[in-house]
Scaffold this motif. Sequence first.
Motif, PDB file in Angstrom:
ATOM      1  N   ALA A 191       0.826  -1.042   0.177  1.00 25.48           N
ATOM      2  CA  ALA A 191      -0.146  -0.066   0.029  1.00 25.48           C
ATOM      3  C   ALA A 191       0.716   1.286  -0.029  1.00 25.48           C
ATOM      4  N   ALA A 192       1.987   1.024   0.852  1.00 24.40           N
ATOM      5  CA  ALA A 192       2.829   2.300   0.969  1.00 24.40           C
ATOM      6  C   ALA A 192       3.521   2.551  -0.625  1.00 24.40           C
ATOM      7  N   GLN A 193       3.740   1.612  -1.282  1.00 19.80           N
ATOM      8  CA  GLN A 193       4.530   1.773  -2.572  1.00 19.80           C
ATOM      9  C   GLN A 193       3.241   2.480  -3.478  1.00 19.80           C
ATOM     10  N   CYS A 194       2.125   2.308  -3.324  1.00 20.50           N
ATOM     11  CA  CYS A 194       1.006   3.022  -4.085  1.00 20.50           C
ATOM     12  C   CYS A 194       0.783   4.379  -3.521  1.00 20.50           C
ATOM     13  N   GLY A 195       1.279   4.691  -2.249  1.00 22.19           N
ATOM     14  CA  GLY A 195       1.064   5.982  -1.664  1.00 22.19           C
ATOM     15  C   GLY A 195      -0.711   6.003  -1.164  1.00 22.19           C
ATOM     16  N   LEU A 196      -1.108   4.804  -0.792  1.00 26.21           N
ATOM     17  CA  LEU A 196      -2.444   4.512  -0.301  1.00 26.21           C
ATOM     18  C   LEU A 196      -2.675   4.132   1.020  1.00 26.21           C
ATOM     19  N   SER A 197      -3.724   4.353   1.624  1.00 22.92           N
ATOM     20  CA  SER A 197      -3.863   3.446   2.860  1.00 22.92           C
ATOM     21  C   SER A 197      -4.109   2.224   2.641  1.00 22.92           C
ATOM     22  N   VAL A 198      -3.953   1.172   3.681  1.00 20.87           N
ATOM     23  CA  VAL A 198      -4.040   0.020   3.722  1.00 20.87           C
ATOM     24  C   VAL A 198      -5.536  -0.490   3.295  1.00 20.87           C
ATOM     25  N   SER A 199      -6.461   0.282   3.963  1.00 22.70           N
ATOM     26  CA  SER A 199      -7.935  -0.008   3.479  1.00 22.70           C
ATOM     27  C   SER A 199      -8.180   0.525   1.981  1.00 22.70           C
ATOM     28  N   ARG A 200      -7.858   1.735   1.693  1.00 19.14           N
ATOM     29  CA  ARG A 200      -8.094   2.065   0.254  1.00 19.14           C
ATOM     30  C   ARG A 200      -7.439   1.248  -0.853  1.00 19.14           C
ATOM     31  N   TYR A 201      -6.233   0.721  -0.516  1.00 14.36           N
ATOM     32  CA  TYR A 201      -5.375  -0.160  -1.194  1.00 14.36           C
ATOM     33  C   TYR A 201      -5.905  -1.340  -1.625  1.00 14.36           C
ATOM     34  N   ALA A 202      -6.341  -1.880  -0.422  1.00 14.04           N
ATOM     35  CA  ALA A 202      -7.191  -3.099  -0.636  1.00 14.04           C
ATOM     36  C   ALA A 202      -8.569  -3.295  -1.254  1.00 14.04           C
ATOM     37  N   HIS A 203      -9.302  -2.173  -0.984  1.00 14.14           N
ATOM     38  CA  HIS A 203     -10.616  -1.910  -1.631  1.00 14.14           C
ATOM     39  C   HIS A 203     -10.410  -1.646  -3.430  1.00 14.14           C
ATOM     40  N   ARG A 204      -9.217  -0.886  -3.779  1.00 18.21           N
ATOM     41  CA  ARG A 204      -9.046  -0.682  -4.979  1.00 18.21           C
ATOM     42  C   ARG A 204      -8.276  -1.980  -5.698  1.00 18.21           C
ATOM     43  N   PHE A 205      -7.619  -2.745  -5.176  1.00 19.37           N
ATOM     44  CA  PHE A 205      -7.108  -3.811  -5.801  1.00 19.37           C
ATOM     45  C   PHE A 205      -8.272  -4.987  -5.920  1.00 19.37           C
ATOM     46  N   LYS A 206      -8.905  -5.266  -4.924  1.00 20.31           N
ATOM     47  CA  LYS A 206     -10.166  -6.099  -5.193  1.00 20.31           C
ATOM     48  C   LYS A 206     -11.111  -5.689  -6.399  1.00 20.31           C
ATOM     49  N   LEU A 207     -11.414  -4.353  -6.285  1.00 19.30           N
ATOM     50  CA  LEU A 207     -12.189  -3.746  -7.463  1.00 19.30           C
ATOM     51  C   LEU A 207     -11.456  -3.981  -8.942  1.00 19.30           C
ATOM     52  N   ALA A 208     -10.258  -3.947  -8.798  1.00 16.49           N
ATOM     53  CA  ALA A 208      -9.672  -4.204 -10.377  1.00 16.49           C
ATOM     54  C   ALA A 208      -9.727  -5.930 -10.629  1.00 16.49           C
ATOM     55  N   PHE A 209      -9.299  -6.574  -9.706  1.00 16.94           N
ATOM     56  CA  PHE A 209      -9.073  -8.041  -9.872  1.00 16.94           C
ATOM     57  C   PHE A 209      -9.718  -8.976  -9.525  1.00 16.94           C
ATOM     58  N   GLY A 210     -10.761  -8.426  -8.485  1.00 13.20           N
ATOM     59  CA  GLY A 210     -11.619  -9.534  -7.891  1.00 13.20           C
ATOM     60  C   GLY A 210     -11.249 -10.487  -6.762  1.00 13.20           C
ATOM     61  N   ILE A 211      -9.993 -10.174  -6.447  1.00 17.69           N
ATOM     62  CA  ILE A 211      -9.112 -11.186  -5.244  1.00 17.69           C
ATOM     63  C   ILE A 211      -8.448  -9.831  -4.629  1.00 17.69           C
ATOM     64  N   THR A 212      -8.274 -10.340  -3.367  1.00 16.86           N
ATOM     65  CA  THR A 212      -7.547  -9.473  -2.561  1.00 16.86           C
ATOM     66  C   THR A 212      -6.090  -9.362  -2.664  1.00 16.86           C
TER      67      THR A 212
END
Length: 273
Positions: A191-212
């Motif tokens: 998440a830090a690599q993307c400059g996002l909070s953990v919760s925001r990162y996890a949400h965007r990742f699952k939205l993009a790929f359908g998995i955590t």
Amino acid sequence: MKKISFEAVSPEFLRVNSCGRQLLGKQDYHCSRPYGRIDYHLLYLRCGRCHIKTAERELVIEAGDLAFFYPGEMQDYRFLGKDRTVSCYVHFTGSGCERLLERLFPKGRRFYHIGLDQAIDEVFNRLLFEYYSKKKQYETVCAACLMAFLALAARYCENRSAQGSGDLLMEESCKWMQLNYQKKISICEAAAQCGLSVSRYAHRFKLAFGITPIQYLHTIRIEQAKEMLRSTDCGIAEVAELVGWPDANYFSRIFKKYTGLSPYHFAKATIEK
């Protein structure tokens, strides 16, 4: 540089000159052919990395990547022992090679990411079996296996292009995990690599790929572990550490969850095949 006539190399449409799977050990290996080969050279990585120098640039290809060297093109690549690379290669020629590659890979690039897939593994294993057993009509079967391998590779390239997530930041995060799965990385770090909070990162990742993100990282590690268990003599504890899990017991639990088999039984079943 003078263009090589493929017809002069082989009058057949497609011919496999040699093929194999290299299990690179702890020593570095460097291949340098300033004037290339007279035939085509295909390189597909199942594990590890390959450092390639072309006339234009230097790059690193990784597990799931496919590279082509055309006849007469400079070849300069290196495997580092620490990467424990598993490399598949095919040298091939024929009057139809140029047209076949242009049809399957119309962009004309030399490097592609096709991923790790059981169907591709099965076709390549069949190619190796036919080539080294040399039964009747093996040359024709080898050509058919290579054509199937290339067609599957092209299909996966097209599918990956069509199924892009549209979230370039998350796609870059996937690449970062592919590069660093051997390390003890965390989702907080991703998440830090993307400059996002953990919760925001996890949400965007699952939205993009359908998995955590954790599921994606586990999938990368499990696929690498399967290849090591299948193709090397590494013990279970060593495989666990090489794919980023220093705790062999935890690795075994996750491996069984994803594959239905313990690492020991998976390796045993592979040997029995």
